[in-house]
Design a protein around this motif. Structure first.
Motif, PDB file in Angstrom:
ATOM      1  N   GLU A 118      37.312  36.960  63.082  1.00  0.00           N
ATOM      2  CA  GLU A 118      35.933  37.412  63.242  1.00  0.00           C
ATOM      3  C   GLU A 118      35.591  38.506  62.236  1.00  0.00           C
ATOM      4  OE1 GLU A 118      38.162  37.141  65.625  1.00  0.00           O
ATOM      5  OE2 GLU A 118      37.376  35.392  66.715  1.00  0.00           O
ATOM      6  N   LEU A 160      35.197  36.847  58.761  1.00  0.00           N
ATOM      7  CA  LEU A 160      33.908  36.166  58.663  1.00  0.00           C
ATOM      8  C   LEU A 160      32.771  37.164  58.478  1.00  0.00           C
ATOM      9  CD1 LEU A 160      34.321  33.373  61.375  1.00  0.00           C
ATOM     10  CD2 LEU A 160      34.361  33.107  58.881  1.00  0.00           C
ATOM     11  N   ARG A 183      30.045  37.141  55.495  1.00  0.00           N
ATOM     12  CA  ARG A 183      28.601  37.214  55.739  1.00  0.00           C
ATOM     13  C   ARG A 183      27.984  38.393  54.996  1.00  0.00           C
ATOM     14  NH1 ARG A 183      27.172  35.732  61.952  1.00  0.00           N
ATOM     15  NH2 ARG A 183      25.289  34.980  60.919  1.00  0.00           N
ATOM     16  N   TRP A 225      36.370  26.574  55.367  1.00  0.00           N
ATOM     17  CA  TRP A 225      36.117  25.682  56.512  1.00  0.00           C
ATOM     18  C   TRP A 225      35.603  26.479  57.710  1.00  0.00           C
ATOM     19  CZ3 TRP A 225      35.674  20.669  57.681  1.00  0.00           C
ATOM     20  CH2 TRP A 225      35.822  20.265  59.019  1.00  0.00           C
ATOM     21  N   ASP A 226      36.228  27.621  57.980  1.00  0.00           N
ATOM     22  CA  ASP A 226      35.782  28.462  59.093  1.00  0.00           C
ATOM     23  C   ASP A 226      34.359  28.964  58.866  1.00  0.00           C
ATOM     24  OD1 ASP A 226      38.200  28.230  60.471  1.00  0.00           O
ATOM     25  OD2 ASP A 226      39.078  29.953  59.439  1.00  0.00           O
ATOM     26  N   THR A 243      32.018  26.148  59.711  1.00  0.00           N
ATOM     27  CA  THR A 243      31.985  25.708  61.106  1.00  0.00           C
ATOM     28  C   THR A 243      31.628  26.815  62.091  1.00  0.00           C
ATOM     29  OG1 THR A 243      34.378  26.095  61.342  1.00  0.00           O
ATOM     30  CG2 THR A 243      33.671  23.862  60.694  1.00  0.00           C
ATOM     31  N   LYS A 244      31.884  28.069  61.732  1.00  0.00           N
ATOM     32  CA  LYS A 244      31.686  29.177  62.670  1.00  0.00           C
ATOM     33  C   LYS A 244      30.479  30.048  62.327  1.00  0.00           C
ATOM     34  CE  LYS A 244      36.600  29.436  63.906  1.00  0.00           C
ATOM     35  NZ  LYS A 244      36.406  29.006  65.307  1.00  0.00           N
ATOM     36  N   THR A 245      29.840  29.784  61.183  1.00  0.00           N
ATOM     37  CA  THR A 245      28.611  30.482  60.827  1.00  0.00           C
ATOM     38  C   THR A 245      27.599  29.447  60.345  1.00  0.00           C
ATOM     39  OG1 THR A 245      28.790  30.874  58.420  1.00  0.00           O
ATOM     40  CG2 THR A 245      30.130  32.263  59.868  1.00  0.00           C
ATOM     41  N   ARG A 246      26.380  29.901  60.210  1.00  0.00           N
ATOM     42  CA  ARG A 246      25.323  29.052  59.647  1.00  0.00           C
ATOM     43  C   ARG A 246      24.745  29.697  58.383  1.00  0.00           C
ATOM     44  NH1 ARG A 246      23.464  25.024  63.182  1.00  0.00           N
ATOM     45  NH2 ARG A 246      24.375  25.128  65.274  1.00  0.00           N
ATOM     46  N   HIS A 294      41.932  23.514  63.140  1.00  0.00           N
ATOM     47  CA  HIS A 294      40.557  23.683  63.596  1.00  0.00           C
ATOM     48  C   HIS A 294      39.769  22.392  63.374  1.00  0.00           C
ATOM     49  CE1 HIS A 294      41.265  28.155  62.304  1.00  0.00           C
ATOM     50  NE2 HIS A 294      41.880  27.863  63.440  1.00  0.00           N
ATOM     51  N   ALA A 340      36.344  21.510  65.066  1.00  0.00           N
ATOM     52  CA  ALA A 340      35.131  22.260  64.749  1.00  0.00           C
ATOM     53  C   ALA A 340      34.186  21.415  63.903  1.00  0.00           C
ATOM     54  CB  ALA A 340      35.488  23.547  64.013  1.00  0.00           C
ATOM     55  N   HIS A 345      28.441  23.095  59.734  1.00  0.00           N
ATOM     56  CA  HIS A 345      26.997  23.234  59.740  1.00  0.00           C
ATOM     57  C   HIS A 345      26.405  23.045  58.350  1.00  0.00           C
ATOM     58  CE1 HIS A 345      27.233  24.589  63.862  1.00  0.00           C
ATOM     59  NE2 HIS A 345      28.053  25.570  63.521  1.00  0.00           N
TER      60      HIS A 345
END
Length: 235
Positions: free
Chosen positions: A91, A94, A98, A126-127, A130-133, A149, A152, A155
């Motif tokens: 987290e 990521l 961001r 990849w994360d 799949t885990k953010t937009r 993962h 997942a 997006h």
């Protein structure tokens, strides 16, 4: 134009990043490090993308655990890199990725942003998809953690590159990704091993595979990051 800049993540953490290219370049790209830090290889990758019309930021993701990390490829370097990676929650990493997107959008709020990563960075690409937009395209080179993962859902469009001789990513892992995500572009380079795209590692570098994967990555990113179309929903 290349330089080191400072970014601030949403949680207040400040991290350094290697910046290459111009703010008015047509495409924005985050280059994500291997476990060896933002070293000569990663800076060279960023510079190459800048030469091809990308505004590039390569964040120093190890700054949360130890600042100024720039490792080589000895067994001791690899051990240190793995320990640093394990010390940082996904987290938090990521959040640092961001922060790169936020930096780009201070200069061009409506510009799409892509992400490309290598080794650990390949999994993080990849994360990020799949885990953010936040990203409009993601490219992963030999990301060994992607199969873990595999359920997942991305997006954004994703392209993946693997070495057919990579002992850390068995064929069944690649097969599982293909079966779960038939819409993801996946390329396997039969004679290449792990790290085939790192020009500083003579023991693993494969010029033919690297050239083809690079060409495919640039074409994919340019198409996905074209200024027409919708900007990803970052909510």
């Amino acid at each position: 134009m290349s330089k080191t800049i400072t970014l601030t993540a949403a949680d207040g953490h400040e991290l350094s990043a290697y910046h290459a290219g111009h703010h008015d370049a047509p495409h924005a790209l985050v280059v994500v490090q291997e476990i060896f830090g933002v070293n000569h290889n990663i800076r060279s990758v960023a510079d190459r993308f800048a030469e091809q019309g990308f505004h590039v930021v390569a964040p120093a993701l190890f700054d949360r655990a130890k600042r100024g990390v720039e490792l080589g490829y000895s067994p001791d370097d690899m051990k240190e890199g793995l320990a640093l990676r394990a010390a940082i929650p996904l987290e938090a990493t990521l959040a640092d990725l961001r922060a790169c997107v936020a930096h780009f959008h201070t200069h061009a709020p409506h510009r799409k942003v892509g992400v490309i990563g290598f080794c650990w960075g390949g999994t993080l690409a990849w994360d990020a998809a799949t885990k953010t937009r936040d990203f409009a395209a993601a490219v992963g080179w030999y990301g060994a953690g992607i199969a873990k993962h595999v359920d997942a859902q991305p997006h954004c469009p994703v392209q993946l590159h693997f070495g057919g001789q990579d002992a850390s990513i068995p064929p069944q892992d690649i097969r599982a990704i293909r079966e779960k995500h038939p819409d993801v572009e996946i390329f396997v380079y039969d004679d290449a091993g792990h790290g085939f795209g790192n020009r500083d590692r003579a023991s693993s570098y494969n010029a033919q595979a690297e050239h083809l994967a690079w060409s495919r990555s640039v074409t994919f990113l340019e198409a996905c990051l074209h200024t027409s179309g919708n900007i990803p929903d970052r909510s």
